[in-house]
Write a protein that holds these residues in place. Structure first.
Motif, PDB file in Angstrom:
ATOM      1  N   TYR A  10      -3.621  -4.310  -3.070  1.00 25.29           N
ATOM      2  CA  TYR A  10      -2.634  -3.246  -3.231  1.00 25.29           C
ATOM      3  C   TYR A  10      -2.578  -2.884  -4.701  1.00 25.29           C
ATOM      4  O   TYR A  10      -2.689  -3.765  -5.553  1.00 25.29           O
ATOM      5  CB  TYR A  10      -1.258  -3.730  -2.765  1.00 25.29           C
ATOM      6  CG  TYR A  10      -1.245  -4.115  -1.309  1.00 25.29           C
ATOM      7  CD1 TYR A  10      -1.416  -3.143  -0.326  1.00 25.29           C
ATOM      8  CD2 TYR A  10      -1.082  -5.438  -0.912  1.00 25.29           C
ATOM      9  CE1 TYR A  10      -1.428  -3.479   1.014  1.00 25.29           C
ATOM     10  CE2 TYR A  10      -1.096  -5.783   0.427  1.00 25.29           C
ATOM     11  CZ  TYR A  10      -1.277  -4.802   1.385  1.00 25.29           C
ATOM     12  OH  TYR A  10      -1.299  -5.140   2.710  1.00 25.29           O
ATOM     13  N   ASP A  55       0.563   4.178  -0.127  1.00 26.03           N
ATOM     14  CA  ASP A  55       1.456   3.928  -1.265  1.00 26.03           C
ATOM     15  C   ASP A  55       1.520   5.136  -2.201  1.00 26.03           C
ATOM     16  O   ASP A  55       2.570   5.415  -2.784  1.00 26.03           O
ATOM     17  CB  ASP A  55       1.027   2.667  -2.022  1.00 26.03           C
ATOM     18  CG  ASP A  55       1.132   1.423  -1.142  1.00 26.03           C
ATOM     19  OD1 ASP A  55       1.740   1.518  -0.057  1.00 26.03           O
ATOM     20  OD2 ASP A  55       0.605   0.363  -1.533  1.00 26.03           O
ATOM     21  N   ARG A  97       3.874  -1.182  -3.823  1.00 18.23           N
ATOM     22  CA  ARG A  97       4.427  -1.373  -2.479  1.00 18.23           C
ATOM     23  C   ARG A  97       5.722  -2.200  -2.537  1.00 18.23           C
ATOM     24  O   ARG A  97       6.716  -1.850  -1.908  1.00 18.23           O
ATOM     25  CB  ARG A  97       3.359  -2.117  -1.660  1.00 18.23           C
ATOM     26  CG  ARG A  97       3.598  -2.217  -0.211  1.00 18.23           C
ATOM     27  CD  ARG A  97       2.304  -2.588   0.477  1.00 18.23           C
ATOM     28  NE  ARG A  97       1.569  -1.385   0.824  1.00 18.23           N
ATOM     29  CZ  ARG A  97       1.103  -1.121   2.042  1.00 18.23           C
ATOM     30  NH1 ARG A  97       1.281  -1.982   3.026  1.00 18.23           N
ATOM     31  NH2 ARG A  97       0.456  -0.014   2.288  1.00 18.23           N
TER      32      ARG A  97
END
Ligand code: AMP
Ligand code: ZN
Length: 460
Positions: free
Chosen positions: A34, A98, A276
């Motif tokens: 991420y 995201d 996130r």
């Protein structure tokens, strides 16, 4: 508009190659996890640049790549015990989710490196052919000594490059500053066939090939974080010069770091928060406000206190919108509005001075809330706050927020405006009728002229 050009190391007047059009490339993520809130700063910076250029009337072609083949992805696939293509697919999806959650507008093109392997091989072959690259035991390297301009972008001299080039013992390179265009594969790694045997492309080649494929040999603006100036962007520029003798981009823009405890936030230092996770604590608008309250080239320290302050500042904008009674709105800007718009443009034209631009939004919110002012002036201020705020990526779901809070009044207001617009059309006052339509559109209200009359809708 003035922008700071790393190539010249000063601010310059921005002149697009084609009037009215801007071709922009910003380096996207390497999808092995991420992305963190430091990466988010880079993505938001170039989203705001794109939105502002569009607001100024340019048609913007915005390309942001996804690097989906890289050493780090391979390492992660071993770690998670799933094939590398699944890792890349999983984190590409997360990247898009995201980015959207941060209010980032989808780029015009979002190519993946693995989709352009053939173009990459052709570009490497051309560099060998022209004498700028050489093969060594299945690897291909760029020969930095063949390009006198090497170092122009970063301003590094050859000696510094050698010192900076994380020189691993690599006896295949002729020169420590040379960089990899193609890597021979090791057992178990993903591979593509090539004239130099099975292997995979280097990161610098991926970006130069994707940018040229979608935007042409020379485009307007190339961007990324400041850490990309050297070696990544220097090495992209070198390959473009080798391929065509032409510069890759006319302007090179770089955002400063998001630091944490005085150090760059980065995956390798393990001092990061993912976007996130931060989005679970704070709104996207507060995060954007936090970034934009400093100039994009200055470093920012990650601070929960300042993000909380940003949350309050955004709430203040919304309360300014809610406390205006829109009755009697005319949508014809008064002088004070024009001045605010000018001040906003002046700030943003100065190398995206978003901190000053936010000060204009504050001023407008203040005016919208000021009960001492005549009602139309307050309403104009509120409308302009929305229009300019949207250029910075705020108020993206305003239609629903406004309708939630003032359902009946909103409806009556919209109908009143549609009625005024019908009158303007009957009087052939097309300028006023267009203005009403555009100002409503800025609020997320879409008008459609049908044989039965004008219908309105809230945009999704
Ligand atoms: P990467 O996935 O590491 O290639 O990074 C994606 C983008 O984020 C690049 O433009 C980087 O320059 C930028 N970036 C990485 N770390 C930071 C940071 N701490 N602050 C601001 N930008 C960053
Ligand atoms: Zn890149």
């Amino acid at each position: 508009m003035q922008i700071y050009n790393q190539l010249k190391r000063r601010k310059e007047e921005f002149k697009p190659i084609k009037p009215g059009q801007v071709k922009l490339y910003a380096c996207g993520p390497t999808v092995y996890s991420y992305f963190h809130i430091g990466n988010a700063r880079a993505f938001v910076t170039f989203d705001v640049l794109r939105r502002y250029l569009e607001f100024r009337g340019y048609k913007v072609d915005y390309v942001q790549n996804i690097t989906d083949i890289d050493d780090k992805i391979i390492a992660q696939s071993i770690d998670e015990g799933i094939p590398f293509s699944e890792i890349a697919a999983k984190y590409s999806r997360a990247f898009v989710e995201d980015s959207t959650a941060l209010g980032i507008k989808t780029p015009t093109h979002q190519p993946k490196a693995t989709d352009v392997i053939e173009d990459i091989i052709a570009a490497i072959a051309a560099q060998i052919e022209k004498g700028y690259a050489y093969e060594a035991q299945g690897d291909v390297y760029f020969d930095t000594s063949a390009l006198p301009e090497y170092g122009t972008l970063s301003g590094k001299k050859v000696e510094d490059q050698m010192a900076g080039a994380r020189v691993e013992e690599n006896l295949r390179k002729r020169n420590p500053a040379d960089f990899t265009l193609w890597k021979a594969s090791k057992p178990g790694e993903p591979v593509w066939p090539s004239p130099w045997g099975e292997g995979r492309p280097g990161w610098h080649t991926e970006c130069v090939v994707m940018s040229r494929k979608y935007l042409g040999e020379t485009f307007d603006i190339h961007g990324g974080g400041i850490d990309l100036i050297f070696p990544h962007h220097e090495n992209e520029l070198a390959q473009a010069l080798a391929l065509s003798g032409k510069p890759l981009a006319n302007y090179w823009m770089h955002n400063g770091f998001l630091n944490i405890d005085g150090e760059k936030m980065s995956k390798s230092l393990k001092n990061f928060f993912t976007a996130r996770d931060i989005l679970k604590e704070y709104s996207a608008e507060a995060i954007r406000f936090f970034f934009l309250s400093k100039h994009y080239r200055s470093p920012i320290d990650f601070s929960r206190e300042i993000i909380e302050e940003s949350e309050r500042a955004v709430a203040n904008f919304y309360s300014a919108l809610k406390c205006v009674d829109y009755k009697g709105i005319t949508a014809i800007p008064d002088d004070s509005c024009n001045q605010h718009k000018e001040a906003f443009i002046q700030a943003m034209d100065d190398d995206l001075n978003t901190a000053k631009a936010l000060a204009v939004l504050f001023e407008l919110a203040h005016q919208a809330k000021n009960t001492q002012l005549p009602q139309p002036q307050r309403e104009q201020a509120a409308l302009l706050l929305v229009q300019l705020g949207q250029v910075l990526g705020f108020f993206q779901d305003l239609a629903s927020k406004l309708c939630d809070s003032l359902p009946n009044l909103s409806r009556q207001l919209i109908e009143l405006l549609v009625h005024y617009r019908d009158q303007a059309r009957a009087n052939k006052d097309w300028a006023l009728s267009d203005r009403i339509r555009d100002d409503l559109a800025a609020l997320g209200i879409e008008l459609k002229d049908t044989p039965e009359g004008c219908a309105w809708n809230l945009k999704e």
